[in-house]
Scaffold this motif. Structure first.
Motif, short mmCIF file in Angstrom:
data_model
loop_
_atom_site.label_atom_id
_atom_site.label_comp_id
_atom_site.label_asym_id
_atom_site.label_seq_id
_atom_site.Cartn_x
_atom_site.Cartn_y
_atom_site.Cartn_z
N SER A 182 18.01 72.93 57.32
CA SER A 182 17.85 71.91 58.37
C SER A 182 18.68 72.28 59.59
O SER A 182 18.23 72.10 60.74
N LEU A 183 19.88 72.81 59.36
CA LEU A 183 20.72 73.24 60.47
C LEU A 183 20.04 74.36 61.27
O LEU A 183 20.02 74.33 62.51
N ASP B 237 17.05 72.74 63.16
CA ASP B 237 17.48 71.80 64.20
C ASP B 237 18.11 72.51 65.39
O ASP B 237 17.88 72.13 66.55
N GLN B 238 18.90 73.55 65.11
CA GLN B 238 19.60 74.27 66.19
C GLN B 238 18.80 75.48 66.69
O GLN B 238 19.28 76.19 67.58
N ILE C 49 18.26 78.33 65.34
CA ILE C 49 19.08 79.54 65.19
C ILE C 49 18.17 80.72 64.82
O ILE C 49 17.52 80.69 63.78
N VAL D 261 24.44 68.63 57.43
CA VAL D 261 24.13 69.42 58.62
C VAL D 261 25.28 69.33 59.62
O VAL D 261 25.70 70.33 60.21
N GLU D 262 25.81 68.12 59.81
CA GLU D 262 26.89 67.93 60.78
C GLU D 262 28.14 68.69 60.36
O GLU D 262 28.84 69.29 61.20
N LEU E 122 27.58 72.42 60.96
CA LEU E 122 27.59 72.74 62.39
C LEU E 122 29.01 72.75 62.94
O LEU E 122 29.39 73.64 63.71
N ARG E 123 29.81 71.78 62.52
CA ARG E 123 31.20 71.72 63.00
C ARG E 123 32.00 72.92 62.50
O ARG E 123 32.80 73.49 63.25
N SER F 295 30.98 76.08 64.45
CA SER F 295 31.21 76.03 65.89
C SER F 295 32.67 76.16 66.26
O SER F 295 33.00 76.55 67.38
#
Length: 405
Positions: free
Chosen positions: A35-36, A39-40, A42, A126-127, A130-131, A134
């Protein structure tokens, strides 16, 4: 290649370059990674179910290291040991995020100490992923490779032969990513020994070290194997090439982030290139032969290197490139002359060395490590901290022959 295409399973035979690789032990975490990626948006990403052993196999077969790696140690009784095995095949440039099922502060601190970017406790979202991808924790230790310089006390001592053999051993036997940098800008012997074409990748990079990105570095290096790469140049003799102050230091810093080992083949005993190479090195190997002149120059190099601002470990390698005769300096006298014990002595072993130099064949490729090849193995073991088998005493070999005769 789209993000959706990169989610399809792939095997080692059809491995392709990826920037993000995720290997989890459960489907829920894999779904979060997928999903990441979607969504991003990539590009060049891959996520799959697997163990840390699967992650190791994928890394071994990828054409280049990923930029980021998500790896799962859930259920591992010895996560630090498993990650040490992963580090053997994972280039220092890879940002590694570890996922586990233990909420353990001491484990988290231990992971940061060995250069892991972050540690996430399941369940992952996912959050959360992502954190972690990043941000970089400022308390985490940056993983960088080891820089080893080789310098000869005089010409003809076999310095490049030793350095090339060591590079091959580190890449092939210890499965480390190695770059061999031949700093003779007008054409050194290393490229010929490895059977590679001449190039000017080194001088291309030295012209602008501030803008070296992964594609630029990939174009400059020449592959000598799956994990061994070279950087060299063969400028015309009539060409003047001035290396700007700090350029080599910046290039070495870049290479340390990409490779486990950076081997520097130094062309001379003075000048800015040599100074910057020695100052950036964790290990300096001075190669000499059993001669009065080499002993005298070795002492001068020892003083020169020890007086530099760095804290490099200095090793003296006593090589025997010529057939031993009575009037050469004896090893014990050589040690007394330079005032220290020689770390390693390499024997006279002409046949495999002739094949290595002229046919591009690794030393010891046709037999078990003996003679020169065994000495290279011991040197490599001292650099990596791995144990190597002790040489078999001559009398034990004699008894073995008698028992089998």
């Amino acid at each position: 290649m789209s993000a959706i295409d990169m989610l399809r399973p792939f095997n080692s035979a059809a491995a392709h370059a990826v920037d993000l690789l995720a290997v989890f032990s459960d489907a829920t975490s894999v779904d979060a990674a997928k999903s990441l990626i979607v969504d991003q948006a990539i590009p060049n990403a891959h996520a799959q179910i697997g163990s840390i052993d699967d992650a190791i196999r994928l890394l071994q077969n990828l054409p280049r290291p990923p930029r980021q790696l998500l790896v799962d140690v859930s259920g591992s009784d010895m996560p630090l040991s498993d990650l040490a095995r992963l580090a053997d095949v994972c280039a220092p440039s890879v940002a590694v995020v570890v996922i586990g099922d233990r909420n353990d502060v001491s484990l988290y601190r231990s992971l940061l100490e060995i250069g892991i970017q972050d540690y996430l406790v399941k369940p992952v979202t996912v959050e959360l992923l992502l954190r972690a991808l990043s941000a970089r924790d400022p308390s985490a230790q940056a993983r960088t490779g080891k820089v080893i310089s080789f310098i000869g006390a005089r010409g003809g001592v076999g310095m490049t032969t030793i350095a090339v053999s060591l590079a091959r051993h580190l890449a092939d036997e210890t499965l480390r990513h190695v770059v061999y940098v031949d700093l003779n800008l007008y054409g050194g012997a290393a490229v010929s020994m490895l059977g590679l074409p001449a190039s000017n990748g080194l001088t291309d990079l030295l012209q602008d070290t501030r803008n070296i990105d992964p594609p630029t570095l990939d174009r400059a290096v020449v592959a000598a194997g799956e994990r061994l790469f070279t950087l060299s140049s063969e400028l015309p003799y009539e060409t003047d090439f001035a290396v700007l102050p700090g350029a080599l230091s910046e290039l070495i810093t870049t290479l340390k982030r990409r490779f486990h080992y950076v081997l520097l083949d130094l062309p001379a005993r003075s000048g800015r290139i040599v100074d910057e190479a020695l100052d950036a090195s964790q290990v300096v190997c001075i190669v000499a032969d059993p001669s009065v002149y080499a002993a005298r120059e070795c002492m001068r190099l020892l003083r020169f290197t020890e007086d530099r601002p760095g804290e490099a470990v200095i090793s003296v390698l006593l090589n025997n490139p010529l057939e031993p005769v009575a009037d050469r300096v004896q090893p014990l006298d050589f040690k007394r002359a330079i005032g220290r014990a020689v770390v390693h002595e390499l024997p006279y072993d002409p046949k495999p060395l002739a094949r290595a130099e002229n046919l591009g064949e690794p030393v010891g490729a046709r037999r078990k490590p003996l003679g020169f090849a065994a000495a290279i193995e011991r040197i490599a073991s001292s650099l990596t901290g791995r144990k190597s088998p002790a040489p078999t005493p001559w009398h034990a070999r004699l008894f073995k022959v008698r028992r089998t005769s």
